[in-house]
Design an enzyme around this catalytic site. Structure first.
Site, PDB file in Angstrom:
ATOM      1  N   HIS A  73       0.854  -1.188   0.000  1.00 54.78           N
ATOM      2  CA  HIS A  73       0.000   0.000   0.000  1.00 54.78           C
ATOM      3  C   HIS A  73       0.887   1.235   0.000  1.00 54.78           C
ATOM      4  O   HIS A  73       1.717   1.391   0.883  1.00 54.78           O
ATOM      5  CB  HIS A  73      -0.900  -0.006   1.230  1.00 54.78           C
ATOM      6  CG  HIS A  73      -1.924   1.067   1.157  1.00 54.78           C
ATOM      7  ND1 HIS A  73      -3.214   0.833   0.767  1.00 54.78           N
ATOM      8  CD2 HIS A  73      -1.822   2.392   1.338  1.00 54.78           C
ATOM      9  CE1 HIS A  73      -3.877   1.975   0.740  1.00 54.78           C
ATOM     10  NE2 HIS A  73      -3.047   2.947   1.085  1.00 54.78           N
ATOM     11  N   TYR A 202      -7.196  10.801   4.714  1.00 54.55           N
ATOM     12  CA  TYR A 202      -7.053  11.724   5.843  1.00 54.55           C
ATOM     13  C   TYR A 202      -7.909  12.944   5.543  1.00 54.55           C
ATOM     14  O   TYR A 202      -7.585  13.706   4.622  1.00 54.55           O
ATOM     15  CB  TYR A 202      -5.595  12.178   5.999  1.00 54.55           C
ATOM     16  CG  TYR A 202      -4.632  11.099   6.443  1.00 54.55           C
ATOM     17  CD1 TYR A 202      -4.778  10.469   7.686  1.00 54.55           C
ATOM     18  CD2 TYR A 202      -3.552  10.736   5.654  1.00 54.55           C
ATOM     19  CE1 TYR A 202      -3.871   9.501   8.107  1.00 54.55           C
ATOM     20  CE2 TYR A 202      -2.638   9.770   6.069  1.00 54.55           C
ATOM     21  CZ  TYR A 202      -2.808   9.153   7.297  1.00 54.55           C
ATOM     22  OH  TYR A 202      -1.913   8.197   7.715  1.00 54.55           O
ATOM     23  N   PRO A 294      -1.252   7.164  17.490  1.00 53.77           N
ATOM     24  CA  PRO A 294      -1.405   6.280  16.330  1.00 53.77           C
ATOM     25  C   PRO A 294      -1.463   7.010  14.986  1.00 53.77           C
ATOM     26  O   PRO A 294      -1.618   6.360  13.961  1.00 53.77           O
ATOM     27  CB  PRO A 294      -2.732   5.570  16.613  1.00 53.77           C
ATOM     28  CG  PRO A 294      -3.485   6.496  17.487  1.00 53.77           C
ATOM     29  CD  PRO A 294      -2.492   7.270  18.268  1.00 53.77           C
ATOM     30  N   LYS A 298       3.290   4.195  13.741  1.00 52.33           N
ATOM     31  CA  LYS A 298       4.677   3.908  14.123  1.00 52.33           C
ATOM     32  C   LYS A 298       4.804   2.880  15.240  1.00 52.33           C
ATOM     33  O   LYS A 298       5.866   2.286  15.397  1.00 52.33           O
ATOM     34  CB  LYS A 298       5.364   5.193  14.611  1.00 52.33           C
ATOM     35  CG  LYS A 298       5.445   6.299  13.584  1.00 52.33           C
ATOM     36  CD  LYS A 298       6.513   6.024  12.573  1.00 52.33           C
ATOM     37  CE  LYS A 298       6.629   7.127  11.556  1.00 52.33           C
ATOM     38  NZ  LYS A 298       7.014   6.667  10.243  1.00 52.33           N
ATOM     39  N   TYR A 390       7.082   9.062   6.671  1.00 51.33           N
ATOM     40  CA  TYR A 390       5.837   8.325   6.900  1.00 51.33           C
ATOM     41  C   TYR A 390       6.089   6.816   6.918  1.00 51.33           C
ATOM     42  O   TYR A 390       5.524   6.082   7.719  1.00 51.33           O
ATOM     43  CB  TYR A 390       4.876   8.697   5.775  1.00 51.33           C
ATOM     44  CG  TYR A 390       3.449   8.206   5.908  1.00 51.33           C
ATOM     45  CD1 TYR A 390       2.702   8.413   7.067  1.00 51.33           C
ATOM     46  CD2 TYR A 390       2.827   7.579   4.832  1.00 51.33           C
ATOM     47  CE1 TYR A 390       1.396   7.987   7.148  1.00 51.33           C
ATOM     48  CE2 TYR A 390       1.503   7.159   4.901  1.00 51.33           C
ATOM     49  CZ  TYR A 390       0.799   7.369   6.070  1.00 51.33           C
ATOM     50  OH  TYR A 390      -0.498   6.949   6.150  1.00 51.33           O
TER      51      TYR A 390
END
Ligand code: APR
Length: 393
Positions: A73, A202, A294, A298, A390
């Site tokens: 992904h 997002y 979250p 990570k 990221y």
């Protein structure tokens, strides 16, 4: 009294990877886990594995299930009142995607391989406290499955038992815990509904953040920023879906696939770091070492990275007599932890409405946020930095 050279508290990703690596390194170890095997193997948590996590698991031949069933992904979509834009982060920065593989599958793989290698796990055995951490013979007081109290003796105790575990409770007085409460909360949902986007979504909205994360073709994770103090039952299913539609700008970009809400929970965003991670013969890894919000996926990836570092250090000490290896572990792991904390805070600020800020301050914050998003939409170097941070740990 039972004994092992290394007593590992907790059968999460940190504890189980550590157990696998120690076993292969010829170190005598045992895992003590508070819950039962079914709970360990079915608890739905994170699911985004970083490229470095894959490399670590590959290095030790532990990535078979992940290669078979994980899905690559590498895209996310930001939605705002101004419109939407997509970042194919798998083709930016280091050009490495995430692998989506639910954490309970990874935990099951690690558990199976450890048990097949003859590893010892005691389920339904709760560590109550770690004693004598200032000596070379620490002990762990436990409550066993039948309720009996017992003790384990070790050379080292690895605290991989999360934020509420016995390891944290047993730290010597005066231990530094750097802590920050971000004042932000998420209502986290697992919905029996196919993903509505082919990317992580997002959404930045005046009413608060909303997130969309594909898990499997049938199940999707959603998040809604909610007021601190919200209880899991406060929102009806109808309100949840309406709010998701509003915040994800469904009117402009199409409605979400709705379905039964399978699980819901509230997380309060807090971060902390224990420093150092070594206290005599007690060592911390995973959530026990550092709690990370979250928003940037990570937690589990850091846990895997720390477990490998800790395994190397324990093997260096126990098998080769390199007693400084464990001090190096703390320094090395903390570098990664602070880097991840820094990016996670950047993500928090990018995505969330500031809770209860005075009007002027709130306007300032919102304008910065818009500017940050605009830079991310238009600047290639900013996009490369985002992709690297990221997916990196
Ligand atoms: N005694 C024994 N076991 C315990 C105790 C205790 N007192 N307290 C907790 N445990 C067990 C829990 O039941 C759990 O199985 O320790 C384990 C800790 O596992 P995780 O919470 O998964 O923690 P960790 O291995 O550090 O993984 C880190 O994965 O999804 C992310 O958010 C999660 O960041 C976290 C990460």
């Amino acid at each position: 009294m039972q004994s092992a050279d290394v007593v590992i508290l907790g059968a999460g990703p940190a504890g189980l990877l550590l157990a696998n690596l120690l076993k292969r390194g010829g170190i005598d170890c045992v895992v003590l886990e508070r819950t039962d095997r079914t709970r360990v193997q079915t608890r739905a948590r994170a699911g985004f594995l970083a490229p470095n996590t894959l490399r670590i698991l590959d290095r030790h031949g532990l990535a078979e299930g992940l290669h078979r069933n994980g899905k690559q992904h590498g895209a996310c979509e930001f939605r705002t009142a101004e419109g939407r834009f997509r970042l194919d982060y798998g083709n930016l920065g280091r050009r490495e995607p995430h692998t989506v593989y639910p954490q309970q599958y990874l935990v099951s793989d690690l558990l199976t391989s450890y048990l097949e290698a003859g590893g010892r796990v005691h389920f339904e055995t709760e560590a109550l406290a770690v004693h004598d951490t200032g000596t070379t013979r620490p002990t762990v007081a436990v409550r066993e499955a039948d309720g009996r109290l017992a003790r384990w003796q070790a050379r080292y105790v690895a605290g991989c038992d999360g934020r509420h575990g016995a390891a944290r409770r047993s730290l010597p007085p005066g231990t530094v815990r750097h802590h920050r409460d971000h004042g932000i909360s998420w209502l986290g949902l697992l919905a029996e509904a196919p993903p509505s986007l082919d990317a992580v979504g997002y959404a930045v909205h005046d009413r608060g953040f909303a997130g969309h994360m594909a898990r499997t073709p049938e199940v999707t994770r959603y998040y809604l920023q909610c007021e601190r103090g919200t209880a899991t039952g406060d929102w009806s299913d109808g309100r949840i879906w309406d709010e998701l539609d509003t915040r994800m700008y469904a009117a402009e970009h199409g409605p979400l696939h709705r379905g039964r809400i399978l699980e819901r929970g509230v997380v309060d965003f807090e971060s902390d770091v224990i420093e150092p991670l070594r206290h005599g013969s007690l060592l911390l890894a995973g959530d026990a070492a550092s709690l990370i919000s979250p928003s940037a996926a990570k937690g589990a990836n850091l846990a895997v990275l720390e477990a490998e570092l800790l395994a190397r250090a324990l093997i260096a000490d126990l098998a080769h007599g390199d007693s400084e290896a464990l001090d190096r572990y703390s320094r090395q792991a903390l570098e990664h932890i602070w880097r991840a904390q820094e990016f996670s805070l950047w993500m928090i600020r990018l995505l969330h409405r500031e809770p209860a800020a005075p009007i002027g301050e709130s306007f300032f914050h919102e304008s910065l946020r818009r500017s940050r998003l605009e830079s991310l939409r238009t600047s290639r170097s900013h996009q490369d930095w985002f992709a690297e941070s990221y997916t990196g740990v």
